[in-house]
Scaffold this motif. Structure first.
Motif, PDB file in Angstrom:
ATOM      1  N   ALA A   1     -54.694 -33.514  30.602  1.00 46.71           N
ATOM      2  CA  ALA A   1     -53.465 -32.763  30.864  1.00 46.71           C
ATOM      3  C   ALA A   1     -53.493 -32.157  32.266  1.00 46.71           C
ATOM      4  O   ALA A   1     -52.472 -32.124  32.971  1.00 46.71           O
ATOM      5  CB  ALA A   1     -53.282 -31.672  29.813  1.00 46.71           C
ATOM      6  N   GLY A   2     -54.656 -31.675  32.675  1.00 52.65           N
ATOM      7  CA  GLY A   2     -54.784 -31.120  34.016  1.00 52.65           C
ATOM      8  C   GLY A   2     -54.538 -32.155  35.086  1.00 52.65           C
ATOM      9  O   GLY A   2     -53.889 -31.867  36.108  1.00 52.65           O
ATOM     10  N   LEU A   3     -55.018 -33.362  34.875  1.00 56.10           N
ATOM     11  CA  LEU A   3     -54.796 -34.435  35.845  1.00 56.10           C
ATOM     12  C   LEU A   3     -53.312 -34.787  35.929  1.00 56.10           C
ATOM     13  O   LEU A   3     -52.781 -35.024  37.021  1.00 56.10           O
ATOM     14  CB  LEU A   3     -55.624 -35.664  35.461  1.00 56.10           C
ATOM     15  N   ARG A   4     -52.642 -34.818  34.791  1.00 57.22           N
ATOM     16  CA  ARG A   4     -51.204 -35.089  34.798  1.00 57.22           C
ATOM     17  C   ARG A   4     -50.454 -34.029  35.618  1.00 57.22           C
ATOM     18  O   ARG A   4     -49.550 -34.344  36.403  1.00 57.22           O
ATOM     19  CB  ARG A   4     -50.663 -35.118  33.373  1.00 57.22           C
ATOM     20  N   ALA A   5     -50.824 -32.771  35.434  1.00 57.31           N
ATOM     21  CA  ALA A   5     -50.154 -31.690  36.158  1.00 57.31           C
ATOM     22  C   ALA A   5     -50.420 -31.781  37.655  1.00 57.31           C
ATOM     23  O   ALA A   5     -49.511 -31.593  38.483  1.00 57.31           O
ATOM     24  CB  ALA A   5     -50.628 -30.338  35.618  1.00 57.31           C
ATOM     25  N   VAL A   6     -51.670 -32.080  38.032  1.00 53.11           N
ATOM     26  CA  VAL A   6     -52.010 -32.230  39.445  1.00 53.11           C
ATOM     27  C   VAL A   6     -51.211 -33.381  40.061  1.00 53.11           C
ATOM     28  O   VAL A   6     -50.693 -33.265  41.181  1.00 53.11           O
ATOM     29  CB  VAL A   6     -53.526 -32.473  39.613  1.00 53.11           C
TER      30      VAL A   6
ATOM     31  N   ALA B   1     -68.573 -43.453  41.407  1.00 52.57           N
ATOM     32  CA  ALA B   1     -69.114 -42.412  40.524  1.00 52.57           C
ATOM     33  C   ALA B   1     -68.869 -41.023  41.107  1.00 52.57           C
ATOM     34  O   ALA B   1     -68.516 -40.080  40.380  1.00 52.57           O
ATOM     35  CB  ALA B   1     -70.610 -42.643  40.321  1.00 52.57           C
ATOM     36  N   ARG B   2     -69.036 -40.892  42.412  1.00 55.11           N
ATOM     37  CA  ARG B   2     -68.814 -39.594  43.051  1.00 55.11           C
ATOM     38  C   ARG B   2     -67.334 -39.219  43.012  1.00 55.11           C
ATOM     39  O   ARG B   2     -66.978 -38.056  42.803  1.00 55.11           O
ATOM     40  CB  ARG B   2     -69.309 -39.656  44.487  1.00 55.11           C
ATOM     41  N   ALA B   3     -66.468 -40.211  43.201  1.00 54.83           N
ATOM     42  CA  ALA B   3     -65.027 -39.962  43.128  1.00 54.83           C
ATOM     43  C   ALA B   3     -64.620 -39.524  41.728  1.00 54.83           C
ATOM     44  O   ALA B   3     -63.759 -38.654  41.559  1.00 54.83           O
ATOM     45  CB  ALA B   3     -64.259 -41.215  43.542  1.00 54.83           C
ATOM     46  N   HIS B   4     -65.230 -40.119  40.706  1.00 56.72           N
ATOM     47  CA  HIS B   4     -64.943 -39.729  39.327  1.00 56.72           C
ATOM     48  C   HIS B   4     -65.249 -38.255  39.112  1.00 56.72           C
ATOM     49  O   HIS B   4     -64.453 -37.503  38.544  1.00 56.72           O
ATOM     50  CB  HIS B   4     -65.751 -40.588  38.359  1.00 56.72           C
ATOM     51  N   ASP B   5     -66.411 -37.808  39.591  1.00 55.46           N
ATOM     52  CA  ASP B   5     -66.799 -36.410  39.402  1.00 55.46           C
ATOM     53  C   ASP B   5     -65.872 -35.476  40.180  1.00 55.46           C
ATOM     54  O   ASP B   5     -65.526 -34.386  39.689  1.00 55.46           O
ATOM     55  CB  ASP B   5     -68.242 -36.204  39.843  1.00 55.46           C
TER      56      ASP B   5
ATOM     57  N   ARG C   1     -62.513 -35.198  38.344  1.00 57.85           N
ATOM     58  CA  ARG C   1     -62.657 -34.339  37.167  1.00 57.85           C
ATOM     59  C   ARG C   1     -62.617 -32.872  37.571  1.00 57.85           C
ATOM     60  O   ARG C   1     -62.019 -32.035  36.883  1.00 57.85           O
ATOM     61  CB  ARG C   1     -63.954 -34.667  36.453  1.00 57.85           C
ATOM     62  N   ALA C   2     -63.240 -32.552  38.713  1.00 61.21           N
ATOM     63  CA  ALA C   2     -63.207 -31.185  39.217  1.00 61.21           C
ATOM     64  C   ALA C   2     -61.794 -30.785  39.627  1.00 61.21           C
ATOM     65  O   ALA C   2     -61.354 -29.657  39.381  1.00 61.21           O
ATOM     66  CB  ALA C   2     -64.164 -31.044  40.397  1.00 61.21           C
ATOM     67  N   VAL C   3     -61.073 -31.720  40.242  1.00 53.30           N
ATOM     68  CA  VAL C   3     -59.685 -31.459  40.622  1.00 53.30           C
ATOM     69  C   VAL C   3     -58.835 -31.184  39.384  1.00 53.30           C
ATOM     70  O   VAL C   3     -58.034 -30.238  39.337  1.00 53.30           O
ATOM     71  CB  VAL C   3     -59.105 -32.653  41.407  1.00 53.30           C
ATOM     72  N   ALA C   4     -59.007 -31.997  38.354  1.00 50.95           N
ATOM     73  CA  ALA C   4     -58.205 -31.868  37.136  1.00 50.95           C
ATOM     74  C   ALA C   4     -58.461 -30.562  36.406  1.00 50.95           C
ATOM     75  O   ALA C   4     -57.571 -30.032  35.729  1.00 50.95           O
ATOM     76  CB  ALA C   4     -58.477 -33.048  36.209  1.00 50.95           C
ATOM     77  N   THR C   5     -59.660 -30.026  36.531  1.00 48.69           N
ATOM     78  CA  THR C   5     -60.000 -28.782  35.825  1.00 48.69           C
ATOM     79  C   THR C   5     -59.912 -27.551  36.702  1.00 48.69           C
ATOM     80  O   THR C   5     -60.235 -26.441  36.249  1.00 48.69           O
ATOM     81  CB  THR C   5     -61.434 -28.896  35.250  1.00 48.69           C
ATOM     82  N   GLY C   6     -59.480 -27.732  37.946  1.00 45.65           N
ATOM     83  CA  GLY C   6     -59.275 -26.588  38.832  1.00 45.65           C
ATOM     84  C   GLY C   6     -60.539 -26.070  39.495  1.00 45.65           C
ATOM     85  O   GLY C   6     -60.539 -24.989  40.090  1.00 45.65           O
TER      86      GLY C   6
ATOM     87  N   THR D   1     -60.670 -27.770  45.169  1.00 44.74           N
ATOM     88  CA  THR D   1     -59.631 -27.021  45.873  1.00 44.74           C
ATOM     89  C   THR D   1     -58.388 -26.937  44.998  1.00 44.74           C
ATOM     90  O   THR D   1     -58.157 -27.807  44.158  1.00 44.74           O
ATOM     91  CB  THR D   1     -59.281 -27.701  47.202  1.00 44.74           C
ATOM     92  N   PRO D   2     -57.540 -25.909  45.157  1.00 46.77           N
ATOM     93  CA  PRO D   2     -56.340 -25.799  44.330  1.00 46.77           C
ATOM     94  C   PRO D   2     -55.480 -27.053  44.418  1.00 46.77           C
ATOM     95  O   PRO D   2     -55.435 -27.691  45.469  1.00 46.77           O
ATOM     96  CB  PRO D   2     -55.617 -24.585  44.945  1.00 46.77           C
ATOM     97  N   PRO D   3     -54.832 -27.438  43.334  1.00 48.22           N
ATOM     98  CA  PRO D   3     -53.952 -28.599  43.368  1.00 48.22           C
ATOM     99  C   PRO D   3     -52.915 -28.488  44.467  1.00 48.22           C
ATOM    100  O   PRO D   3     -52.419 -27.386  44.741  1.00 48.22           O
ATOM    101  CB  PRO D   3     -53.296 -28.609  41.982  1.00 48.22           C
ATOM    102  N   PRO D   4     -52.594 -29.602  45.150  1.00 49.24           N
ATOM    103  CA  PRO D   4     -51.556 -29.562  46.184  1.00 49.24           C
ATOM    104  C   PRO D   4     -50.277 -28.958  45.652  1.00 49.24           C
ATOM    105  O   PRO D   4     -49.815 -29.267  44.558  1.00 49.24           O
ATOM    106  CB  PRO D   4     -51.376 -31.041  46.544  1.00 49.24           C
ATOM    107  N   GLY D   5     -49.701 -28.055  46.420  1.00 52.60           N
ATOM    108  CA  GLY D   5     -48.442 -27.426  46.039  1.00 52.60           C
ATOM    109  C   GLY D   5     -48.629 -26.154  45.235  1.00 52.60           C
ATOM    110  O   GLY D   5     -47.679 -25.446  44.953  1.00 52.60           O
TER     111      GLY D   5
END
Length: 304
Positions: free
Chosen positions: A169-174, A284-288, A291-296, A299-303
């Motif tokens: 859900a976090g990824l969808r919002a981002v 693998a590094r991009a995946h991690d 996941r950090a982006v999706a969970t906040g 860095t804060p999500p753009p916008g």
């Protein structure tokens, strides 16, 4: 590989894999002079995508003189049992991924200024519309598939089935917020699309960029895509601030705005890489990171 490959030159004393790539299709050849000498050339074999040889050759000819790229020496279509190939000059320099980790802040800032200027140059090469590049005349063909980040995320969520419902859900919002931000930029440009330290050659003394390598993913796309790639993993303040300052100087976009747009544009690649996290260490590094982006926790999500 001893037949006439590069403008009549046939004496290839050696053909060795070029270090640093994942494709296994790029080699260094020594032309003339025997096994211990001779001119070095780079031979790219296009076994998976033969049509891309002409595209890459056209791209190198297009940008040569504007950004540091190799000279095209020969390009051959696939014929019979011979794969398509591209032969280019060998560029001097040390790969950025080998040099950057050992640099102090002053040196990082120097590299950052050069890289920011390079990204700004690419971001100023306009095209009429986004899409993939095809043929020796670099026709722009519309992309197949979703035309926005939310749809792109939905298409890749099956590969992230191990994530929790909250993470998805976090990824969808981002993705929704990022797409709104990206839509504020209504032009397209030439995008290298793999502009990371591994594909940059640097002069170890002056720290200037001596080569931009591997154009196989280049396309017509969003002006902040390459900036996002450059700043994806290398986030030390001395480097990041210098990249953004150089970009601001050339393109007039303030650093905070440019960084938000860069992070938003890079989500396309992060989602794709994360869905293939077992393919290589970068994925693998991009995946991690995604996941950090999706969970906040990135860095804060753009916008936001």
């Amino acid at each position: 590989m001893s037949e006439d490959m590069a403008g009549g030159v046939t004496d290839f004393a050696s053909l060795e894999p070029l270090e640093g790539g994942w494709s296994g299709e790029t080699f260094v050849a020594r032309v003339g002079g025997g096994s211990g000498g001779g001119e070095r050339q780079v031979v790219r074999i296009y076994a998976r995508d033969p049509a891309r040889a002409e595209v890459d050759a056209a791209l190198l000819r297009l940008v040569r003189g504007l950004v540091p790229v190799a000279e095209v020496l020969d390009v051959r279509p696939a014929t019979g049992e011979m794969p398509a190939l591209l032969v280019t000059s060998f560029l001097p320099g040390v790969r950025g991924d080998l040099l950057l980790p050992d640099l102090d802040d002053a040196a990082l800032a120097t590299v950052g200024r050069h890289v920011g200027d390079l990204v700004a140059t690419l971001g100023g090469m306009p095209v009429l519309r986004p899409g993939e590049l095809a043929g020796p005349d670099l026709q722009v063909r519309p992309w197949d598939g979703p035309d926005g980040l939310p749809g792109w995320v939905e298409a890749h969520l099956p590969a992230l089935a191990h994530w929790t419902d909250d993470e998805r859900a976090g990824l969808r919002a981002v993705a929704h917020d990022a797409q709104e931000l990206l839509d504020t930029v209504d032009r397209s440009c030439l995008v290298h699309s793999d502009l990371n330290p591994k594909n940059l050659l640097l002069d170890p003394d002056t720290l200037e960029v001596t080569g931009l390598l591997d154009w196989e993913f280049a396309h017509a796309g969003h002006p902040f895509t390459d900036l996002g790639n450059v700043l994806r993993f290398e986030r030390r303040p001395a480097y990041q601030d210098a990249v953004l300052a150089a970009y601001h100087h050339r393109r007039g976009v303030p650093a905070p705005e440019a960084l938000a747009l860069a992070r938003a544009a890079d989500l396309w690649a992060l989602v794709d890489l994360a869905s293939r996290r077992d393919a290589n260490p970068v994925a693998a590094r991009a995946h991690d990171l995604l996941r950090a982006v999706a969970t906040g926790f990135d860095t804060p999500p753009p916008g936001a």
